[in-house]
Design a protein around this motif. Structure first.
Motif, short mmCIF file in Angstrom:
data_model
loop_
_atom_site.label_atom_id
_atom_site.label_comp_id
_atom_site.label_asym_id
_atom_site.label_seq_id
_atom_site.Cartn_x
_atom_site.Cartn_y
_atom_site.Cartn_z
N GLY A 18 59.69 -43.68 2.36
CA GLY A 18 59.03 -44.56 3.31
C GLY A 18 57.85 -43.87 3.98
O GLY A 18 57.73 -42.63 3.94
N GLU A 19 56.99 -44.64 4.62
CA GLU A 19 55.82 -44.07 5.28
C GLU A 19 56.24 -43.09 6.37
O GLU A 19 56.99 -43.43 7.27
N GLY A 20 55.79 -41.84 6.24
CA GLY A 20 56.10 -40.81 7.23
C GLY A 20 57.53 -40.31 7.20
O GLY A 20 57.94 -39.55 8.08
N GLU A 21 58.29 -40.67 6.18
CA GLU A 21 59.70 -40.31 6.14
C GLU A 21 59.93 -38.87 5.66
O GLU A 21 60.87 -38.20 6.08
N PHE A 22 59.07 -38.41 4.77
CA PHE A 22 59.22 -37.06 4.20
C PHE A 22 57.89 -36.32 4.25
O PHE A 22 56.83 -36.89 3.97
N GLN A 23 57.95 -35.03 4.61
CA GLN A 23 56.75 -34.20 4.61
C GLN A 23 57.09 -32.80 4.12
O GLN A 23 58.09 -32.21 4.55
N LEU A 24 56.28 -32.28 3.22
CA LEU A 24 56.35 -30.87 2.84
C LEU A 24 55.31 -30.14 3.67
O LEU A 24 54.11 -30.25 3.43
N LEU A 25 55.77 -29.42 4.71
CA LEU A 25 54.86 -28.83 5.69
C LEU A 25 54.34 -27.46 5.27
O LEU A 25 53.30 -27.02 5.76
N GLY A 26 55.07 -26.78 4.39
CA GLY A 26 54.64 -25.45 3.99
C GLY A 26 55.31 -25.02 2.72
O GLY A 26 56.45 -25.41 2.43
N GLN A 27 54.62 -24.17 1.94
CA GLN A 27 55.17 -23.66 0.69
C GLN A 27 54.51 -22.35 0.34
O GLN A 27 53.29 -22.27 0.23
N SER A 28 55.30 -21.29 0.25
CA SER A 28 54.77 -19.99 -0.16
C SER A 28 55.89 -19.15 -0.74
O SER A 28 57.07 -19.34 -0.40
N ALA A 29 55.53 -18.22 -1.63
CA ALA A 29 56.52 -17.34 -2.23
C ALA A 29 57.16 -16.43 -1.18
O ALA A 29 58.33 -16.06 -1.30
N GLN A 30 56.41 -16.10 -0.15
CA GLN A 30 56.91 -15.19 0.89
C GLN A 30 57.81 -15.89 1.90
O GLN A 30 58.87 -15.37 2.27
N ASP A 31 57.43 -17.09 2.33
CA ASP A 31 58.16 -17.78 3.39
C ASP A 31 59.08 -18.89 2.90
O ASP A 31 59.90 -19.40 3.66
N GLY A 32 58.93 -19.32 1.66
CA GLY A 32 59.77 -20.40 1.15
C GLY A 32 59.16 -21.76 1.41
O GLY A 32 57.93 -21.91 1.45
#
Length: 260
Positions: A18-32
């Motif tokens: 749904g609108e605004g229901e899911f967000q991928l806020l960050g992605q990196s090999a170091q931080d996950g």
């Protein structure tokens, strides 16, 4: 970064679509991975944000969890967070974000705070999905029928040029249906190997209109050949308005799909 975690994020984006229901806020090999799910778990008028930080070693270690809500006190958010952390500690080392959200929705202590409609029941929803293909029809339909019973959903499958699934029930149960489609091997691929429904697409989700519900059975499969027959099927189900809303998406599916 763990492939299992990346695959889980892909599944979550399909479930919480749904609108605004899911967000991928960050992605990196170091931080996950940093994932945010906005859920109405505490009732339609109480939006709650669940923040999951998936460590690079996840799911070998459980996620860090944060809870925030404009309708709940800081103490209530802290209590919900602690319940989620405690539950995560009991789960095996495998993808668990959806399981945690689902568990929270079923938690009796939380359910006491859930808002209900005037008739005292949870709000019901309608969703329409598109499927990529069905090669092993008996296996596929058998699983869909079993899930409809387990989740107490009305499921109507329309099979033709486009394969559509109409769902009716509570929103958490509909979300679980999405999760099962994405994570269970429901069909076979072109080589005959069992495969998951990776190409499932949610065309629409909407609160259930009373006019939609009275004529539907628990589980039903309808075959059609041409679009006018598909339109007629929606009209028979008193869902002509829904058909009008998904029709532009059917054009997109035709343009991007390969012949069955």
């Amino acid at each position: 970064m763990c492939e299992v975690a990346l695959e889980e994020v892909s599944v979550l984006s399909s479930i919480y679509c749904g609108e605004g229901e899911f967000q991928l806020l960050g992605q990196s090999a170091q931080d996950g991975l940093l994932v945010k799910i906005n859920s109405t778990v505490l009732g339609a008028d109480r939006d709650t944000s669940l923040l999951f930080h998936l460590h690079p070693r996840y799911p070998s270690c459980p996620p860090y969890i944060s809870v925030s809500s404009t309708a709940l006190s800081r103490t209530q958010c802290h209590d919900i967070r602690q319940k989620l952390l405690d539950q995560a500690a009991t789960l095996p080392a495998e993808p668990m974000v959806h399981k945690l959200v689902e568990w929270l929705q079923q938690c009796e202590e939380v359910k006491e705070e859930q808002s209900t409609g005037e008739d005292g029941v949870k709000e019901r929803w309608t969703a329409v999905l598109s499927l990529d293909h069905i090669r092993s029809r008996s296996r596929y339909m058998g699983l869909l029928e079993r899930w409809s019973q387990q989740l107490q959903l009305t499921v109507i499958v329309l099979v033709g040029r486009h394969i559509l699934v109409i769902l009716q029930g509570t929103k958490p149960c509909i979300k679980e249906f999405y999760h099962l489609l994405k994570t269970v091997k429901v069909d076979v691929d072109s080589s005959g190997k069992k495969c998951k429904e990776r190409m499932m697409k949610v065309l629409i989700e909407t609160p259930l209109s009373c006019s939609y519900e009275h004529s539907l059975q628990r589980f039903e499969v309808k075959d059609y050949k041409m679009l006018p027959e598909l339109s007629a099927a929606f009209q028979e189900l008193h869902m002509a308005e829904l058909y009008d809303q998904i029709l532009p998406s059917l054009g997109d599916l035709t343009a991007h799909s390969s012949p069955q």
